[in-house]
Write an enzyme that holds these catalytic residues in place. Sequence first.
Site, PDB file in Angstrom:
ATOM      1  N   GLU A   1       2.431  -3.243   8.619  1.00 43.37           N
ATOM      2  CA  GLU A   1       1.743  -1.879   8.215  1.00 43.37           C
ATOM      3  C   GLU A   1       0.985  -1.329   9.551  1.00 43.37           C
ATOM      4  OE1 GLU A   1       1.554  -1.990   3.444  1.00 43.37           O
ATOM      5  OE2 GLU A   1      -0.255  -2.430   4.369  1.00 43.37           O
TER       6      GLU A   1
ATOM      7  N   ASP B   1       4.605  -5.678  -3.965  1.00 44.31           N
ATOM      8  CA  ASP B   1       3.218  -5.425  -3.645  1.00 44.31           C
ATOM      9  C   ASP B   1       2.433  -5.506  -4.825  1.00 44.31           C
ATOM     10  OD1 ASP B   1       1.018  -5.005  -2.267  1.00 44.31           O
ATOM     11  OD2 ASP B   1       1.285  -2.908  -1.994  1.00 44.31           O
TER      12      ASP B   1
ATOM     13  N   GLU C   1      -4.774  -2.358  -8.278  1.00 49.22           N
ATOM     14  CA  GLU C   1      -4.264  -1.394  -7.482  1.00 49.22           C
ATOM     15  C   GLU C   1      -3.303  -0.498  -8.157  1.00 49.22           C
ATOM     16  OE1 GLU C   1      -2.121  -0.589  -3.089  1.00 49.22           O
ATOM     17  OE2 GLU C   1      -3.089  -2.468  -3.644  1.00 49.22           O
TER      18      GLU C   1
END
Length: 684
Positions: free
Chosen positions: A291, A370, A398
Amino acid sequence: MSDTAAQQTGYQAWLEYHRITPGELVEQYAVYSGIVCTEKDEVIQSAVLELSRGISKMLGKEIGEGRAVIALGTFGGGNELVDRAFGEETRSAVVHEGFAITTDQASGNIVVGASSASGVLYGVFHLLRLFSTHQSVKALDVIENPVNMLRMINQWDNIDGSIERGYAGKSIFFENNRITEDLTRVRDYARLLASSGLNAISINNVNVHQWETKFLTEEYLPDVARVAGVFRSYGIKLFLSVNYASPLEIGGLSTADPLDPAVREWWRVKAAEVYAAIPDFGGFLVKADSENRPGPFTYDRDHADGSNMLAEALKPYGGIVIWRCFVYNCKQDWRDRATDRARAAYDHFKPLDGRFMDNVILQVKNGPMDFQVREPVSPLIGAMETTNQMIEFQITQEYTGQQRHLCYLVPQWKEVLDFETYAKGEGSSIKRIVDGSLHGNRLSGFAAVSNIGNDVNWTGHLLAQANLYGYGRLAWNPELSAEEIAEEWIRMTLGGDEKLVSVVLSMLMHSWSIYEAYTSPLGVGWMVNPDHHYGPNVDGYEYSKWGTYHFADCHGIGVDRTKATGTGYAAQYKGNNYDTYESVENCPDELLLFFHHVPYTHVLHSGQTVIQHIYNTHFEGVERAEQLTAKWASLEGSMGELVHMHVADRLAEQAAHAKEWRDMINTYFFRKSGIEDAMGRKIY
């Protein structure tokens, strides 16, 4: 904060030490006249302080009026009561951080013994857990050892006080580009972590920015050392996330090439400086080539080259490198059906097996994508027989409601840990891989992204504390059930009223399936708003660069990851797992759309079509979310008013938000498929 105020807010969490009502238990617990400890080690003194505080609070008076004592110390540490209580067989059965507890029947004394100071601390917290959950201590005969060597928390805190994926306020470590002066709350956090069995923490975000890169400099190291000192007193080692490009950014070099002698020398000198300031420093946590973070790929080197350079610098001090395997193409073209993000970690790291130094641990996320509410277990875990591996979970929610929705994650983690990989045939579960026993690895364990901030109750949603506590308990002993962990947390945090325990236990244990019901169906994932990831947006990532696609069209939905016709991801699994996932007939319903693209009319094992399953689960999910509010309302008066109101508000928001999920998901697929709900319910 006063005890009364703390109880009204949940600040003390599972270290609340509720007052025990008069009766048999009080009489049993009140027989102790003192604590006998001869060692001055700071960790053992933390144990003495915690034991005195806990018992006094539970009894409503200072310890000191009974006929027996509680003795604690290390074997051979000078405490005669400890040395008399445990024979050689017990001593040899207790490993470095383990402990033994026994009740002497003649005197009534309770004795806590261990081979290390941290073991004494864990033993004391175990004894307090028994008191807090109202267990008999008349005939204790306990030996406990941690199953996993490394039991770690990853903070994603930034030095400006923000927290990446933080849902409970600001950082307790940092503010205004400095480490906080007042470490009182950090000490209380250390108590919470140690009490659940954790022994390591990295205090800064894996995405290391400009200011955090300077933690390795003399400007910040003294303050980092202060934080390390707080955690040291509770047996917790401090790690730092480091910027792979540090030699460039703070070292004045023109390269960060891991094979460049000057770069290697820079890291050797830097490691020496860190250990001079923090002699028991744990090591470095690294996110590289992921990333847009810098890494060895810039110099045509690989992850073994990069991690071994750091490991070489840390090795003289016993330090370790934890190298994250979250590496994938984050600039994918959505038109590209061949590139598959799920494949990436395995494809990058599997060929490097055998090349990593023995003080490197690869940290692998529990799933290949993820931290979705449902995805398969990463096939990389266990695939590298000669490489140390540890698993990474995400406590912060998240993708599971961001601590505004209730989602108890321990049942999910249990499924992952019990998963059979067939890495060495039958008996190759994930938990045996990450505890090091399957491949005989020296270094292994658990890591998880923290869910705390400076909100008064630590986790934003009070009930989200159960995930932090549960993670620690599971890291200590993966054989514990999700139910018993939840019940411990409830009794220790909210009290022992049996109706309260029963209701909250039911809420926690059903919450994951409730959340999954009204969000992304059948393992497809990612139907969230981009960037902040809260709330429904079916096509939010469908045309993005992140490789997170569901490929829904007017005919069907799902990603073909088979070897025969798709990306080949299913072939990364061994044995029966490959056979199960490759076949649309064998694939479990809950993962069908992760592995296969199927028509909306495809019939699941449940007997429902895919489209009807989507409709049914989303309507049912809303009903079940609404039931959570009613269950909680029935507990009014059984806890502090502020605590009850806080959770009631969160559950009301969840019930309302579940409707938004239901309506957006159902409407999207009704319009996409043109197939009506068989039950004729309102779809917009």
